[in-house]
Design a protein around this motif. Structure first.
Motif, PDB file in Angstrom:
ATOM      1  N   ASP A  25       0.836  -1.204   0.000  1.00  0.00           N
ATOM      2  CA  ASP A  25       0.000   0.000   0.000  1.00  0.00           C
ATOM      3  C   ASP A  25       0.874   1.258   0.000  1.00  0.00           C
ATOM      4  O   ASP A  25       0.603   2.205  -0.743  1.00  0.00           O
ATOM      5  CB  ASP A  25      -0.946   0.013   1.203  1.00  0.00           C
ATOM      6  N   ALA A  26       1.909   1.260   0.829  1.00  0.00           N
ATOM      7  CA  ALA A  26       2.819   2.408   0.857  1.00  0.00           C
ATOM      8  C   ALA A  26       3.567   2.531  -0.464  1.00  0.00           C
ATOM      9  O   ALA A  26       3.786   3.642  -0.959  1.00  0.00           O
ATOM     10  CB  ALA A  26       3.798   2.286   2.019  1.00  0.00           C
ATOM     11  N   LEU A  27       3.924   1.403  -1.051  1.00  0.00           N
ATOM     12  CA  LEU A  27       4.579   1.417  -2.363  1.00  0.00           C
ATOM     13  C   LEU A  27       3.645   2.032  -3.399  1.00  0.00           C
ATOM     14  O   LEU A  27       4.054   2.897  -4.176  1.00  0.00           O
ATOM     15  CB  LEU A  27       4.985  -0.002  -2.776  1.00  0.00           C
ATOM     16  N   ALA A  28       2.397   1.620  -3.392  1.00  0.00           N
ATOM     17  CA  ALA A  28       1.412   2.150  -4.344  1.00  0.00           C
ATOM     18  C   ALA A  28       1.271   3.667  -4.211  1.00  0.00           C
ATOM     19  O   ALA A  28       1.096   4.362  -5.219  1.00  0.00           O
ATOM     20  CB  ALA A  28       0.059   1.473  -4.136  1.00  0.00           C
ATOM     21  N   ASP A  29       1.384   4.178  -2.995  1.00  0.00           N
ATOM     22  CA  ASP A  29       1.265   5.625  -2.765  1.00  0.00           C
ATOM     23  C   ASP A  29       2.399   6.413  -3.424  1.00  0.00           C
ATOM     24  O   ASP A  29       2.236   7.598  -3.706  1.00  0.00           O
ATOM     25  CB  ASP A  29       1.224   5.939  -1.276  1.00  0.00           C
ATOM     26  N   LEU A  30       3.539   5.789  -3.655  1.00  0.00           N
ATOM     27  CA  LEU A  30       4.673   6.463  -4.303  1.00  0.00           C
ATOM     28  C   LEU A  30       4.499   6.563  -5.819  1.00  0.00           C
ATOM     29  O   LEU A  30       5.166   7.361  -6.467  1.00  0.00           O
ATOM     30  CB  LEU A  30       5.981   5.703  -4.041  1.00  0.00           C
ATOM     31  N   LEU A  31       3.601   5.729  -6.371  1.00  0.00           N
ATOM     32  CA  LEU A  31       3.459   5.612  -7.817  1.00  0.00           C
ATOM     33  C   LEU A  31       2.328   6.486  -8.338  1.00  0.00           C
ATOM     34  O   LEU A  31       1.245   6.512  -7.765  1.00  0.00           O
ATOM     35  CB  LEU A  31       3.194   4.149  -8.197  1.00  0.00           C
ATOM     36  N   ALA A  32       2.590   7.148  -9.464  1.00  0.00           N
ATOM     37  CA  ALA A  32       1.553   7.940 -10.131  1.00  0.00           C
ATOM     38  C   ALA A  32       0.475   7.011 -10.667  1.00  0.00           C
ATOM     39  O   ALA A  32       0.742   5.826 -10.944  1.00  0.00           O
ATOM     40  CB  ALA A  32       2.172   8.740 -11.279  1.00  0.00           C
ATOM     41  N   PRO A  33      -0.755   7.484 -10.825  1.00  0.00           N
ATOM     42  CA  PRO A  33      -1.823   6.642 -11.376  1.00  0.00           C
ATOM     43  C   PRO A  33      -1.471   6.041 -12.747  1.00  0.00           C
ATOM     44  O   PRO A  33      -1.863   4.918 -13.040  1.00  0.00           O
ATOM     45  CB  PRO A  33      -3.017   7.596 -11.486  1.00  0.00           C
TER      46      PRO A  33
END
Length: 140
Positions: A25-33
Protein backbone atom coordinates in the motif's frame (compact mmCIF):
# COMPACT_ATOMS: atom_id res chain seq x y z
CA UNK A 1 19.81 20.03 -4.61
CA UNK A 2 16.28 21.41 -4.80
CA UNK A 3 13.52 20.41 -2.39
CA UNK A 4 11.76 18.39 -5.11
CA UNK A 5 14.99 16.54 -6.00
CA UNK A 6 15.51 15.71 -2.33
CA UNK A 7 11.96 14.31 -2.13
CA UNK A 8 12.46 12.31 -5.36
CA UNK A 9 15.60 10.72 -3.93
CA UNK A 10 13.78 9.98 -0.66
CA UNK A 11 10.93 8.36 -2.61
CA UNK A 12 13.31 6.20 -4.65
CA UNK A 13 14.81 4.93 -1.37
CA UNK A 14 11.30 4.50 0.06
CA UNK A 15 10.41 2.31 -2.96
CA UNK A 16 13.12 -0.17 -1.90
CA UNK A 17 12.16 0.07 1.77
CA UNK A 18 8.48 -0.58 1.08
CA UNK A 19 9.27 -3.62 -1.06
CA UNK A 20 11.56 -4.98 1.66
CA UNK A 21 8.84 -4.44 4.27
CA UNK A 22 6.16 -5.99 2.00
CA UNK A 23 4.22 -2.75 2.40
CA UNK A 24 2.50 -2.72 -0.98
CA UNK A 25 0.00 0.00 0.00
CA UNK A 26 2.82 2.41 0.86
CA UNK A 27 4.58 1.42 -2.36
CA UNK A 28 1.41 2.15 -4.34
CA UNK A 29 1.27 5.62 -2.77
CA UNK A 30 4.67 6.46 -4.30
CA UNK A 31 3.46 5.61 -7.82
CA UNK A 32 1.55 7.94 -10.13
CA UNK A 33 -1.82 6.64 -11.38
CA UNK A 34 -0.34 6.29 -14.88
CA UNK A 35 2.85 4.59 -13.61
CA UNK A 36 4.59 2.26 -16.06
CA UNK A 37 7.17 -0.42 -15.25
CA UNK A 38 9.48 -2.02 -17.81
CA UNK A 39 11.76 -5.01 -17.37
CA UNK A 40 15.06 -5.15 -19.28
CA UNK A 41 17.10 -6.36 -21.11
CA UNK A 42 14.77 -7.39 -23.88
CA UNK A 43 16.73 -10.62 -24.37
CA UNK A 44 15.74 -11.80 -20.88
CA UNK A 45 12.37 -13.48 -20.57
CA UNK A 46 10.36 -11.05 -18.46
CA UNK A 47 8.29 -12.30 -15.51
CA UNK A 48 5.03 -13.70 -16.81
CA UNK A 49 6.21 -13.06 -20.38
CA UNK A 50 5.29 -9.38 -20.15
CA UNK A 51 8.00 -6.69 -20.18
CA UNK A 52 5.77 -3.62 -19.72
CA UNK A 53 3.13 -3.19 -17.00
CA UNK A 54 0.90 -0.51 -15.49
CA UNK A 55 0.64 0.31 -11.80
CA UNK A 56 -1.75 -2.43 -10.68
CA UNK A 57 -0.06 -5.12 -12.78
CA UNK A 58 3.32 -4.13 -11.33
CA UNK A 59 2.05 -4.30 -7.76
CA UNK A 60 0.55 -7.75 -8.44
CA UNK A 61 3.85 -8.93 -9.96
CA UNK A 62 5.78 -7.80 -6.89
CA UNK A 63 3.26 -9.37 -4.52
CA UNK A 64 3.53 -12.65 -6.41
CA UNK A 65 7.34 -12.65 -6.45
CA UNK A 66 7.88 -11.46 -2.88
CA UNK A 67 5.15 -13.66 -1.34
CA UNK A 68 5.03 -16.75 -3.58
CA UNK A 69 8.43 -17.29 -5.21
CA UNK A 70 10.68 -16.14 -2.38
CA UNK A 71 10.90 -17.09 1.26
CA UNK A 72 12.51 -13.67 1.63
CA UNK A 73 14.17 -11.08 -0.56
CA UNK A 74 15.87 -7.90 0.52
CA UNK A 75 17.03 -5.13 -1.78
CA UNK A 76 20.24 -3.90 -0.19
CA UNK A 77 21.38 -0.29 0.16
CA UNK A 78 22.29 1.03 -3.31
CA UNK A 79 25.90 0.54 -4.34
CA UNK A 80 25.69 3.65 -6.52
CA UNK A 81 23.16 6.47 -6.85
CA UNK A 82 22.91 8.90 -9.75
CA UNK A 83 20.41 11.72 -9.75
CA UNK A 84 19.40 13.99 -12.61
CA UNK A 85 16.47 16.14 -13.56
CA UNK A 86 13.36 14.18 -12.47
CA UNK A 87 15.31 10.90 -12.49
CA UNK A 88 17.18 8.69 -10.00
CA UNK A 89 19.27 5.62 -10.90
CA UNK A 90 20.22 2.95 -8.35
CA UNK A 91 22.70 0.10 -8.70
CA UNK A 92 21.30 -2.42 -6.22
CA UNK A 93 22.07 -5.96 -5.09
CA UNK A 94 19.66 -8.35 -3.45
CA UNK A 95 19.84 -10.98 -0.76
CA UNK A 96 17.14 -13.60 -0.85
CA UNK A 97 16.02 -17.20 -0.71
CA UNK A 98 13.46 -19.00 -2.84
CA UNK A 99 10.69 -21.02 -1.23
CA UNK A 100 12.63 -24.10 -2.38
CA UNK A 101 15.69 -23.02 -0.38
CA UNK A 102 17.87 -21.69 -3.20
CA UNK A 103 19.89 -18.56 -2.36
CA UNK A 104 19.10 -15.50 -4.49
CA UNK A 105 21.71 -12.77 -4.92
CA UNK A 106 20.93 -10.77 -8.04
CA UNK A 107 22.13 -7.36 -9.20
CA UNK A 108 20.02 -4.58 -10.72
CA UNK A 109 19.92 -1.11 -12.18
CA UNK A 110 16.69 0.69 -11.30
CA UNK A 111 15.88 3.89 -13.19
CA UNK A 112 13.13 5.97 -11.60
CA UNK A 113 11.47 8.81 -13.53
CA UNK A 114 9.37 11.36 -11.64
CA UNK A 115 6.59 13.87 -12.20
CA UNK A 116 6.88 15.97 -9.09
CA UNK A 117 7.20 13.56 -6.15
CA UNK A 118 5.46 10.61 -7.83
CA UNK A 119 7.25 7.85 -9.72
CA UNK A 120 5.75 7.75 -13.23
CA UNK A 121 8.10 5.29 -14.90
CA UNK A 122 10.62 2.74 -13.74
CA UNK A 123 13.05 0.55 -15.66
CA UNK A 124 14.52 -2.54 -14.05
CA UNK A 125 17.64 -4.06 -15.55
CA UNK A 126 18.54 -7.39 -13.98
CA UNK A 127 21.70 -9.45 -14.29
CA UNK A 128 20.41 -11.45 -17.25
CA UNK A 129 22.92 -14.31 -17.04
CA UNK A 130 22.22 -14.82 -13.34
CA UNK A 131 18.43 -14.47 -13.74
CA UNK A 132 18.20 -16.93 -16.63
CA UNK A 133 20.22 -19.54 -14.78
CA UNK A 134 18.48 -19.00 -11.43
CA UNK A 135 14.91 -19.25 -12.68
CA UNK A 136 15.70 -22.10 -15.10
CA UNK A 137 17.00 -24.10 -12.13
CA UNK A 138 13.82 -23.34 -10.12
CA UNK A 139 11.57 -24.69 -12.86
CA UNK A 140 13.73 -27.70 -13.71
Amino acid sequence: MSAIQTKQLENAHAYLSHLNALNFDALADLLAPDFTFEYFPASLSPPGGKAKRGKEETLELFKHAWLTVFDYITLLKPVDVIQGSDAVVFHVKSDGMSKSGKKYNNEYMFTFHFAGEKIVYMKEFADSKYSDSYFADLTA
